[in-house]
Design a protein around this motif. Sequence first.
Motif, short mmCIF file in Angstrom:
data_model
loop_
_atom_site.label_atom_id
_atom_site.label_comp_id
_atom_site.label_asym_id
_atom_site.label_seq_id
_atom_site.Cartn_x
_atom_site.Cartn_y
_atom_site.Cartn_z
N PRO A 133 0.83 -1.21 0.00
CA PRO A 133 0.00 0.00 0.00
C PRO A 133 0.87 1.26 0.00
O PRO A 133 2.08 1.19 0.16
CB PRO A 133 -0.79 -0.13 1.31
N GLY A 134 0.21 2.39 -0.20
CA GLY A 134 0.93 3.64 -0.03
C GLY A 134 0.85 4.58 -1.21
O GLY A 134 1.04 5.78 -1.06
N GLY A 135 0.59 4.06 -2.41
CA GLY A 135 0.48 4.93 -3.57
C GLY A 135 1.78 5.67 -3.87
O GLY A 135 2.87 5.20 -3.56
N TRP A 136 1.64 6.84 -4.47
CA TRP A 136 2.79 7.64 -4.90
C TRP A 136 2.63 9.05 -4.34
O TRP A 136 2.25 9.98 -5.05
CB TRP A 136 2.87 7.67 -6.42
N PRO A 137 2.91 9.26 -3.06
CA PRO A 137 2.63 10.55 -2.43
C PRO A 137 3.38 11.71 -3.05
O PRO A 137 2.85 12.83 -3.09
CB PRO A 137 3.05 10.33 -0.96
N GLU A 138 4.61 11.49 -3.53
CA GLU A 138 5.40 12.59 -4.11
C GLU A 138 4.74 13.18 -5.35
O GLU A 138 4.91 14.37 -5.64
CB GLU A 138 6.81 12.11 -4.47
N LEU A 139 3.99 12.36 -6.08
CA LEU A 139 3.35 12.88 -7.28
C LEU A 139 1.90 13.26 -7.06
O LEU A 139 1.36 14.10 -7.80
CB LEU A 139 3.46 11.85 -8.42
N GLU A 140 1.26 12.69 -6.07
CA GLU A 140 -0.14 13.05 -5.82
C GLU A 140 -0.30 14.52 -5.46
O GLU A 140 -1.35 15.11 -5.73
CB GLU A 140 -0.72 12.17 -4.71
N VAL A 141 0.73 15.12 -4.87
CA VAL A 141 0.64 16.55 -4.57
C VAL A 141 0.63 17.39 -5.83
O VAL A 141 0.32 18.59 -5.80
CB VAL A 141 1.79 17.01 -3.64
N GLN A 142 0.98 16.79 -6.97
CA GLN A 142 0.96 17.48 -8.27
C GLN A 142 -0.17 16.96 -9.15
O GLN A 142 -0.12 17.09 -10.36
CB GLN A 142 2.29 17.28 -9.00
#
Length: 247
Positions: free
Chosen positions: A29-38
Amino acid sequence: MTTDAGWGFKWNVDRRIAPVHRLELRAEPGGWPELEVQRAEVDAHFAKRAADNPHLWNGPILLLRDYAFADGVLSGGFRHTDFAAFTFWRDNGWRDLGMVNAFALAAIEGADGGFILGVMGPTTASAGRTYFPGGTPDPSDVTADGRVDLHASMLRELEEETGLKPSDIARDDGFTGLFDGPRVALLGRLVFDTPADVLAARIRAFLAREHQPELSDVAVVHSEADITEHMAPFAVDYMRARWAQRG
């Protein structure tokens, strides 16, 4: 679905080519937090790409978050994201955003030693570029116990793109890994008992029967003279390594 592209990416000086004896890869789990903010930028970028090519589909894919490679064992965890995020990352120069594009490709080898690569069709995100069949894994490659099965991913893509079935393979000699920065290409050596040119004709007949094939053609490579600028660098490096082994 082959999603890797961007021939402008510069190989790192520490790139490695090595046999991979075992895969220990899991979904996490965890997704891609660094890109989700964009995400707003990601969606706008993909909307522009889709306007230019309405056949593009923003489907779910898997990218490798962290990995280790030692003693021929590749281990790590894959996370879910989508093709829009991947496209934004790729088109903006593969910045270090915590992910690695790890994918398995079918390095088709005829009985005479010739290689067969696929030329991506006009409806794909990588039109005109030439790869071994395969692509970035997706959720269908996650097994019931949470493993990410890149070998199964490779065989599925092989059949979807070329019509060749696992039962057609005379010998499966495992993976060779090409490691470089944000890209880990796993080339599976699949040897067939048919000469490459005859096998290519069979694949072309399959493509002619398809309504919207992913490949527009195939390229047969017997020697350096057959290599073109459209071929993926990792595919070229793999073929050169195989020729060196034969020599």
